[in-house]
Scaffold this motif. Structure first.
Motif, short mmCIF file in Angstrom:
data_model
loop_
_atom_site.label_atom_id
_atom_site.label_comp_id
_atom_site.label_asym_id
_atom_site.label_seq_id
_atom_site.Cartn_x
_atom_site.Cartn_y
_atom_site.Cartn_z
N LYS A 1 0.85 -1.20 0.00
CA LYS A 1 0.00 0.00 0.00
C LYS A 1 0.88 1.25 0.00
O LYS A 1 2.04 1.23 0.43
N ILE A 2 0.31 2.35 -0.47
CA ILE A 2 1.04 3.62 -0.57
C ILE A 2 1.29 4.17 0.83
O ILE A 2 0.68 3.72 1.81
N TYR A 3 2.18 5.15 0.94
CA TYR A 3 2.53 5.73 2.24
C TYR A 3 2.55 7.25 2.15
O TYR A 3 2.40 7.83 1.06
N GLU A 4 2.69 7.92 3.30
CA GLU A 4 2.52 9.37 3.39
C GLU A 4 3.42 10.16 2.44
O GLU A 4 2.95 11.03 1.70
N THR A 5 4.73 9.88 2.47
CA THR A 5 5.67 10.63 1.62
C THR A 5 5.36 10.43 0.15
O THR A 5 5.50 11.34 -0.66
N PHE A 6 4.92 9.24 -0.20
CA PHE A 6 4.60 8.92 -1.59
C PHE A 6 3.45 9.80 -2.08
O PHE A 6 3.49 10.34 -3.19
N VAL A 7 2.40 9.94 -1.28
CA VAL A 7 1.25 10.77 -1.66
C VAL A 7 1.68 12.23 -1.83
O VAL A 7 1.29 12.90 -2.78
N TYR A 8 2.51 12.68 -0.90
CA TYR A 8 3.02 14.06 -0.99
C TYR A 8 3.79 14.27 -2.30
O TYR A 8 3.63 15.29 -2.98
N ARG A 9 4.61 13.29 -2.65
CA ARG A 9 5.42 13.41 -3.87
C ARG A 9 4.55 13.47 -5.13
O ARG A 9 4.85 14.22 -6.07
N ILE A 10 3.47 12.71 -5.14
CA ILE A 10 2.55 12.72 -6.29
C ILE A 10 1.96 14.12 -6.47
O ILE A 10 1.98 14.68 -7.56
N ILE A 11 1.44 14.67 -5.38
CA ILE A 11 0.81 16.01 -5.45
C ILE A 11 1.83 17.05 -5.87
O ILE A 11 1.57 17.88 -6.75
N ASN A 12 2.99 17.01 -5.27
CA ASN A 12 4.04 17.99 -5.57
C ASN A 12 4.50 17.88 -7.03
O ASN A 12 4.69 18.90 -7.70
N HIS A 13 4.63 16.66 -7.52
CA HIS A 13 5.10 16.43 -8.88
C HIS A 13 4.15 17.03 -9.92
O HIS A 13 4.57 17.79 -10.80
N TYR A 14 2.88 16.69 -9.83
CA TYR A 14 1.92 17.14 -10.85
C TYR A 14 1.57 18.62 -10.73
O TYR A 14 1.45 19.32 -11.74
N PHE A 15 1.42 19.11 -9.50
CA PHE A 15 1.03 20.51 -9.34
C PHE A 15 2.18 21.47 -9.61
O PHE A 15 1.96 22.64 -9.92
N SER A 16 3.42 20.98 -9.53
CA SER A 16 4.57 21.83 -9.88
C SER A 16 4.55 22.19 -11.36
O SER A 16 5.15 23.17 -11.78
N GLN A 17 3.82 21.40 -12.15
CA GLN A 17 3.74 21.66 -13.59
C GLN A 17 2.73 22.75 -13.94
O GLN A 17 2.77 23.32 -15.02
N LYS B 1 2.66 28.09 -6.64
CA LYS B 1 2.48 28.21 -5.19
C LYS B 1 3.61 27.48 -4.47
O LYS B 1 4.07 26.43 -4.92
N VAL B 2 4.03 28.05 -3.35
CA VAL B 2 5.14 27.48 -2.58
C VAL B 2 4.74 26.13 -2.00
O VAL B 2 5.48 25.16 -2.09
N LYS B 3 3.55 26.07 -1.40
CA LYS B 3 3.12 24.82 -0.76
C LYS B 3 2.18 24.05 -1.66
O LYS B 3 1.11 24.53 -2.04
N LYS B 4 2.60 22.84 -1.99
CA LYS B 4 1.79 21.95 -2.83
C LYS B 4 1.74 20.60 -2.12
O LYS B 4 2.67 19.81 -2.22
N SER B 5 0.67 20.37 -1.37
CA SER B 5 0.60 19.17 -0.53
C SER B 5 -0.81 18.59 -0.55
O SER B 5 -1.76 19.26 -0.97
N PRO B 6 -0.98 17.35 -0.07
CA PRO B 6 -2.32 16.77 0.03
C PRO B 6 -3.27 17.62 0.86
O PRO B 6 -4.46 17.72 0.55
#
Length: 296
Positions: free
Chosen positions: A214-230, A234-239
């Motif tokens: 199953k997925i974990y906390e840091t992994f979810v954060y990385r997904i959000i940060n990766h796609y929204f950085s495109q 905004k400085v903060k891009k988190s779940p």
């Protein structure tokens, strides 16, 4: 010290998450270490406020933020409240303590345009990982669930026939959330790919890595940060910003505060009201552009 009993109390009676319980335990052990090192006090159960205040001062001198200090002291306060409850002490040494002043943390949600750009303009890979990532973003935005709730979502909690999601929130509080049509479509697509994973360790959980865990906390954060950085500067891009965005967009469209409170799983309106500052800004804009006196 009756720390073991306190930890059991938090886990079994208060139903706190393991993450929260660990944080409480760490804070109390940090204070106990300070008391032993600085004052040669081996048992912190019967200390007075003077020693606690010295600890707080040492934290301030170590440049730890007031917000973090308040959290640590809150852990200690809960511990002494427990000791009082079981008759171990006669008075809580922190009963008159006042929390340190903190600046209000304003978190900026994503705009509707940014959300549209992520979900419609970005090309997600047409495979297990691509569909999973898009579903995670879609689910966080359309339901407002917390990151931990997403990670611990089980297959039995998803009913795509009745379009209902069952979520176990803080302290195992259960709530039902509606599934939108776009989310339902992604769920169906994701489940097709999920069936093809050869070895699944965490078979009960909805969201998996391609390894079957199953997925974990840091992994979810990385997904959000990766796609929204495109799409966002905004400085903060988190779940949590997506949860914030969910609430803000609902309020901007006229949803009442009580309904948003229920959807978010808050126990009080006070928790939900932190999301209203952006909707108030929206109302000011409408008021300014619509009211006849605004042109005076």
């Amino acid at each position: 010290m009756v720390l073991t009993s306190f930890i059991s109390y938090l886990s079994l009676e208060k139903n706190y998450s393991q993450h929260t319980v660990s944080a409480y335990e760490k804070d109390i052990k940090t204070f106990a270490h300070f008391a032993l090192q600085e004052y040669n006090v081996e048992n912190i159960d019967a200390v007075d406020y003077t020693l606690i205040r010295s600890w707080i001062v040492s934290l301030v001198n170590a440049s730890i933020s007031n917000r973090s200090i308040n959290r640590k002291v809150a852990s200690l306060k809960a511990y002494y409240k427990f000791l009082l409850k079981i008759g171990q002490i006669e008075a809580n040494p922190l009963i008159k303590h006042r929390a340190l002043k903190t600046s209000k943390k304003v978190e900026v949600p994503f705009s509707e345009e940014e959300m549209e750009n992520v979900l419609q303009q970005i090309e997600f890979k047409n495979d297990f990982e691509g569909v999973r990532d898009k579903l995670i973003i879609e689910l966080l935005y359309t339901t407002g669930i917390r990151r931990a709730e997403l990670i611990n979502l089980k297959l039995v909690h998803v009913d795509i026939e009745t379009n209902v999601l069952k979520v176990l929130g803080k302290r195992n509080k259960e709530r039902l959330l509606p599934i939108l049509g776009s989310t339902k479509k992604l769920f169906k697509e994701y489940f097709k790919y999920r069936k093809n994973i050869q070895e699944i360790s965490d078979k009960d959980y909805v969201f998996l890595l391609k390894t079957g865990n199953k997925i974990y906390e840091t992994f979810v954060y990385r997904i959000i940060n990766h796609y929204f950085s495109q799409v966002s500067s905004k400085v903060k891009k988190s779940p949590h910003i997506l949860r914030h965005t969910f609430a803000t967009h609902l309020l901007n469209k006229g949803a009442d505060l009580n309904s948003v409170k229920e959807l978010l799983g808050h126990s009080s309106l006070a928790s939900t009201q932190v999301y209203t500052h952006n909707s108030i800004a929206e109302l000011k804009k409408v008021h300014l552009s619509s009211h006849p006196r605004s042109r005076e």
